[in-house]
Write a protein that holds these residues in place. Structure first.
Motif, PDB file in Angstrom:
ATOM      1  N   PHE A  41       0.813  -1.224   0.000  1.00  8.58           N
ATOM      2  CA  PHE A  41       0.000   0.000   0.000  1.00  8.58           C
ATOM      3  C   PHE A  41       0.855   1.287   0.000  1.00  8.58           C
ATOM      4  N   THR A 126       4.501  -7.366   9.666  1.00  7.92           N
ATOM      5  CA  THR A 126       3.489  -6.476  10.258  1.00  7.92           C
ATOM      6  C   THR A 126       2.439  -7.281  11.018  1.00  7.92           C
ATOM      7  N   GLY A 151      -3.224  -7.565   1.376  1.00 14.46           N
ATOM      8  CA  GLY A 151      -1.874  -8.060   1.661  1.00 14.46           C
ATOM      9  C   GLY A 151      -1.680  -8.385   3.130  1.00 14.46           C
ATOM     10  N   VAL A 152      -1.814  -7.384   4.013  1.00 15.08           N
ATOM     11  CA  VAL A 152      -1.599  -7.669   5.441  1.00 15.08           C
ATOM     12  C   VAL A 152      -2.730  -8.533   5.993  1.00 15.08           C
ATOM     13  N   SER A 172     -15.075  -7.014   1.339  1.00 14.72           N
ATOM     14  CA  SER A 172     -16.150  -6.323   0.625  1.00 14.72           C
ATOM     15  C   SER A 172     -16.813  -7.146  -0.483  1.00 14.72           C
ATOM     16  N   LYS A 176     -13.747 -12.319  -2.427  1.00 14.86           N
ATOM     17  CA  LYS A 176     -12.660 -12.107  -1.464  1.00 14.86           C
ATOM     18  C   LYS A 176     -12.843 -13.022  -0.259  1.00 14.86           C
ATOM     19  N   TYR A 191     -18.857  -6.974   4.501  1.00 12.93           N
ATOM     20  CA  TYR A 191     -19.291  -5.686   5.070  1.00 12.93           C
ATOM     21  C   TYR A 191     -19.877  -4.734   4.035  1.00 12.93           C
ATOM     22  N   VAL A 237      -3.818  -0.771  12.506  1.00  9.59           N
ATOM     23  CA  VAL A 237      -2.748  -1.164  11.578  1.00  9.59           C
ATOM     24  C   VAL A 237      -2.629  -0.179  10.412  1.00  9.59           C
ATOM     25  N   PHE A 239      -5.020   2.688   7.405  1.00 11.27           N
ATOM     26  CA  PHE A 239      -6.213   3.468   7.069  1.00 11.27           C
ATOM     27  C   PHE A 239      -6.450   3.412   5.563  1.00 11.27           C
ATOM     28  N   ALA A 240      -6.541   2.182   5.023  1.00  8.65           N
ATOM     29  CA  ALA A 240      -6.686   2.035   3.569  1.00  8.65           C
ATOM     30  C   ALA A 240      -7.963   2.692   3.052  1.00  8.65           C
ATOM     31  N   VAL A 263       0.098  -0.216  15.997  1.00  9.06           N
ATOM     32  CA  VAL A 263       1.046  -1.146  15.351  1.00  9.06           C
ATOM     33  C   VAL A 263       1.862  -0.347  14.333  1.00  9.06           C
ATOM     34  N   TRP A 265       5.123  -1.463  12.452  1.00 11.74           N
ATOM     35  CA  TRP A 265       6.186  -2.456  12.321  1.00 11.74           C
ATOM     36  C   TRP A 265       7.525  -1.820  11.930  1.00 11.74           C
ATOM     37  N   ARG A 315      -9.151  -1.716  -5.439  1.00 13.82           N
ATOM     38  CA  ARG A 315      -9.513  -2.801  -4.499  1.00 13.82           C
ATOM     39  C   ARG A 315      -9.758  -4.128  -5.199  1.00 13.82           C
TER      40      ARG A 315
HETATM   41  N1  LIG Z   1       1.132  -0.309  10.717  1.00 11.57           N
HETATM   42  C1  LIG Z   1       2.029  -0.920   9.982  1.00 11.57           C
HETATM   43  O1  LIG Z   1       3.136  -1.235  10.431  1.00 11.57           O
HETATM   44  C2  LIG Z   1       1.673  -1.256   8.559  1.00 11.57           C
HETATM   45  C3  LIG Z   1       2.494  -2.091   7.783  1.00 11.57           C
HETATM   46  C4  LIG Z   1       2.075  -2.445   6.488  1.00 11.57           C
HETATM   47  C5  LIG Z   1       0.894  -1.909   5.967  1.00 11.57           C
HETATM   48  N2  LIG Z   1       0.151  -1.051   6.754  1.00 11.57           N
HETATM   49  C6  LIG Z   1      -1.106  -0.456   6.261  1.00 11.57           C
HETATM   50  O2  LIG Z   1      -2.090  -1.462   6.127  1.00 11.57           O
HETATM   51  C7  LIG Z   1      -3.037  -1.058   5.136  1.00 11.57           C
HETATM   52  C8  LIG Z   1      -3.278  -2.198   4.159  1.00 11.57           C
HETATM   53  O3  LIG Z   1      -2.089  -2.477   3.433  1.00 11.57           O
HETATM   54  P1  LIG Z   1      -2.054  -3.661   2.355  1.00 11.57           P
HETATM   55  O4  LIG Z   1      -0.690  -3.649   1.755  1.00 11.57           O
HETATM   56  O5  LIG Z   1      -2.595  -4.893   2.943  1.00 11.57           O
HETATM   57  O6  LIG Z   1      -3.078  -3.097   1.263  1.00 11.57           O
HETATM   58  P2  LIG Z   1      -4.125  -3.912   0.329  1.00 11.57           P
HETATM   59  O7  LIG Z   1      -3.545  -5.203  -0.045  1.00 11.57           O
HETATM   60  O8  LIG Z   1      -4.531  -2.964  -0.741  1.00 11.57           O
HETATM   61  O9  LIG Z   1      -5.359  -4.198   1.298  1.00 11.57           O
HETATM   62  C9  LIG Z   1      -6.135  -3.149   1.795  1.00 11.57           C
HETATM   63  C10 LIG Z   1      -7.563  -3.617   1.912  1.00 11.57           C
HETATM   64  O10 LIG Z   1      -8.316  -2.499   2.432  1.00 11.57           O
HETATM   65  C11 LIG Z   1      -9.622  -2.558   1.921  1.00 11.57           C
HETATM   66  N3  LIG Z   1     -10.091  -1.217   1.539  1.00 11.57           N
HETATM   67  C12 LIG Z   1     -11.192  -0.629   2.022  1.00 11.57           C
HETATM   68  N4  LIG Z   1     -11.345   0.576   1.488  1.00 11.57           N
HETATM   69  C13 LIG Z   1     -10.341   0.765   0.620  1.00 11.57           C
HETATM   70  C14 LIG Z   1      -9.999   1.822  -0.271  1.00 11.57           C
HETATM   71  N5  LIG Z   1     -10.716   2.945  -0.344  1.00 11.57           N
HETATM   72  N6  LIG Z   1      -8.891   1.677  -1.037  1.00 11.57           N
HETATM   73  C15 LIG Z   1      -8.139   0.553  -0.957  1.00 11.57           C
HETATM   74  N7  LIG Z   1      -8.432  -0.491  -0.127  1.00 11.57           N
HETATM   75  C16 LIG Z   1      -9.532  -0.379   0.655  1.00 11.57           C
HETATM   76  C17 LIG Z   1      -9.637  -3.520   0.712  1.00 11.57           C
HETATM   77  O11 LIG Z   1     -10.439  -4.631   1.086  1.00 11.57           O
HETATM   78  P3  LIG Z   1     -12.035  -4.653   0.813  1.00 11.57           P
HETATM   79  O12 LIG Z   1     -12.262  -4.315  -0.627  1.00 11.57           O
HETATM   80  O13 LIG Z   1     -12.362  -6.049   1.155  1.00 11.57           O
HETATM   81  O14 LIG Z   1     -12.610  -3.643   1.770  1.00 11.57           O
HETATM   82  C18 LIG Z   1      -8.179  -3.958   0.563  1.00 11.57           C
HETATM   83  O15 LIG Z   1      -8.096  -5.356   0.320  1.00 11.57           O
HETATM   84  C19 LIG Z   1      -2.471   0.212   4.482  1.00 11.57           C
HETATM   85  O16 LIG Z   1      -3.099   1.342   5.047  1.00 11.57           O
HETATM   86  C20 LIG Z   1      -1.001   0.165   4.868  1.00 11.57           C
HETATM   87  O17 LIG Z   1      -0.410   1.431   4.880  1.00 11.57           O
HETATM   88  C21 LIG Z   1       0.518  -0.729   8.020  1.00 11.57           C
END
Ligand SMILES: NC(=O)c1ccc[n+]([C@@H]2O[C@H](COP(=O)([O-])OP(=O)(O)OC[C@H]3O[C@@H](n4cnc5c(N)ncnc54)[C@H](OP(=O)(O)O)[C@@H]3O)[C@@H](O)[C@H]2O)c1
Length: 325
Positions: A41, A126, A151-152, A172, A176, A191, A237, A239-240, A263, A265, A315
């Motif tokens: 992300f 993470t 991903g996470v 969603s 999925k 959801y 974790v 705010f996607a 969190v 990481w 998404r």
């Molecule tokens: N805190 C940490 O250490 C850490 C480390 C790594 C990543 N992160 C954060 O974790 C979040 C997810 O990362 P990821 O790499 O897993 O991303 P990802 O693969 O794109 O997954 C994000 C999920 O969020 C949902 N989502 C809901 N509203 C969305 C929107 N408007 N745009 C995009 N996705 C949306 C989607 O699922 P649905 O369609 O099912 O709703 C999507 O599968 C990001 O915010 C990233 O910055 C944090």
């Protein structure tokens, strides 16, 4: 060598696939021939100037990648030419070659698939840090994973199952959720079509999840927190869902004797490198035992990076997208 160059961080359209002179590694660096890189992300945010880290221009995006060491800089002792490594450096991965700090390269066991290596560190570290370290998840507890097919999210499902927890996956679409169940989730909540609070209540016999893993935020955060169990741990974790950060009335943690647990990481790895190294070893063992394995939606040629960005931004990705050379 070729690389995707970001000279204008106005978005994906401005990225350019350009030929460059192959650089020589400086002290403490190695030159890698890249085999695979995965999309996370933050890669989406960094090319729009929306990420906390703002590299000097021009830069090559691509936070996480795997490849083969082709040249060693002065003072590099623990790596050899020809060795396969995985690396997470924040930038540099969307290219055919990159310079990486040797200390950030993790040597790979023989035969470790490059696609898995490029898609492992960020998401699994993470989710392990979140669930096992920050939430102290125990066998028999129930975890609700939001954005569970991302991903996470997919990493969180596998790690929670490996720890012996019961997993409720929330996402969603039915597509999925089918994937989430295939990789171990016990129950799915859509959801987009179901009421989150009612379905969580029904899935936990009114008790609520002990741990909630939230990489999405947005409108899901408050109803999810209101559903948490007594002594629950809510993992913040990411705010996607939106640029707006959700807010929570402070009486809610009081009423449930619950904790809101941050969190981060990346900072954990910087501040507590030994604990992070031990965690990576535990994850490598789980990988070898087949308990965790990156869920790869598809592998695209490196030249199709813009298509990969479009899929993630809308998404449409289940698990991880990998770019290969
Ligand atoms: N805190 C940490 O250490 C850490 C480390 C790594 C990543 N992160 C954060 O974790 C979040 C997810 O990362 P990821 O790499 O897993 O991303 P990802 O693969 O794109 O997954 C994000 C999920 O969020 C949902 N989502 C809901 N509203 C969305 C929107 N408007 N745009 C995009 N996705 C949306 C989607 O699922 P649905 O369609 O099912 O709703 C999507 O599968 C990001 O915010 C990233 O910055 C944090």
């Amino acid at each position: 060598m070729h690389a995707w160059l970001c000279s204008d961080p106005s978005g994906v359209d401005a990225l350019e696939w350009k030929e460059q002179a192959t650089p020589q590694p400086g002290p403490g660096q190695v030159l890698l021939e890249l085999k695979a890189a995965s999309l996370n992300f933050p890669d989406l945010l960094i090319v729009q100037n929306k990420y906390q880290m703002k590299p000097p221009l021009p830069f090559v995006p691509g936070s996480e990648y795997a490849g083969v060491v082709r040249a060693l800089g002065e003072g590099v002792q623990h790596l050899q030419i020809g060795q396969a490594v995985a690396c997470l450096t924040g930038t540099g991965g969307f290219a055919t070659h990159t310079l990486a700090p040797a200390e950030r390269c993790l040597p790979l066991p023989p035969g470790f698939p490059m696609e898995d290596a490029a898609a492992f560190i960020m998401t699994y570290a993470t989710s392990y840090h979140a669930l096992i370290d920050r939430a102290q998840l125990k066998a028999g507890e129930t975890v609700l994973v939001l954005g569970a097919a991302g991903g996470v999210g997919t990493a969180a499902i596998q790690i929670a199952k490996a720890q012996g927890a019961r997993v409720i996956a929330a996402a969603s679409s039915e597509d999925k959720l089918a994937l989430c169940k295939k990789i171990g989730a016990d129950i799915g909540i859509n959801y987009a079509t179901q009421d989150l609070r009612e379905t969580i209540k029904a899935a936990t016999e009114g008790k609520g999840p002990d741990v909630i893993y939230d990489p999405v935020g947005g409108d899901l955060a408050e109803p999810a927190f209101r559903s948490i169990a007594w002594r629950g741990r809510y993992l913040v974790v990411g705010f996607a869902a939106s640029p707006t950060i959700p807010a929570l009335p402070m009486n809610l943690p009081l009423l449930k004797g619950a904790s809101l647990v941050g969190v981060f990481w990346g900072d954990f790895a910087r501040r507590e490198p030994q604990a992070n190294a031990a965690m990576m070893q535990a994850l490598a063992q789980w990988y070898a035992q087949g308990k965790v394995k990156p869920v790869i939606d598809r592998v695209l040629p490196m030249k199709d990076l813009k298509q990969a960005y479009a899929l993630m931004g809308s998404r449409q990705v289940k698990g991880k997208l990998v770019l290969a050379n």
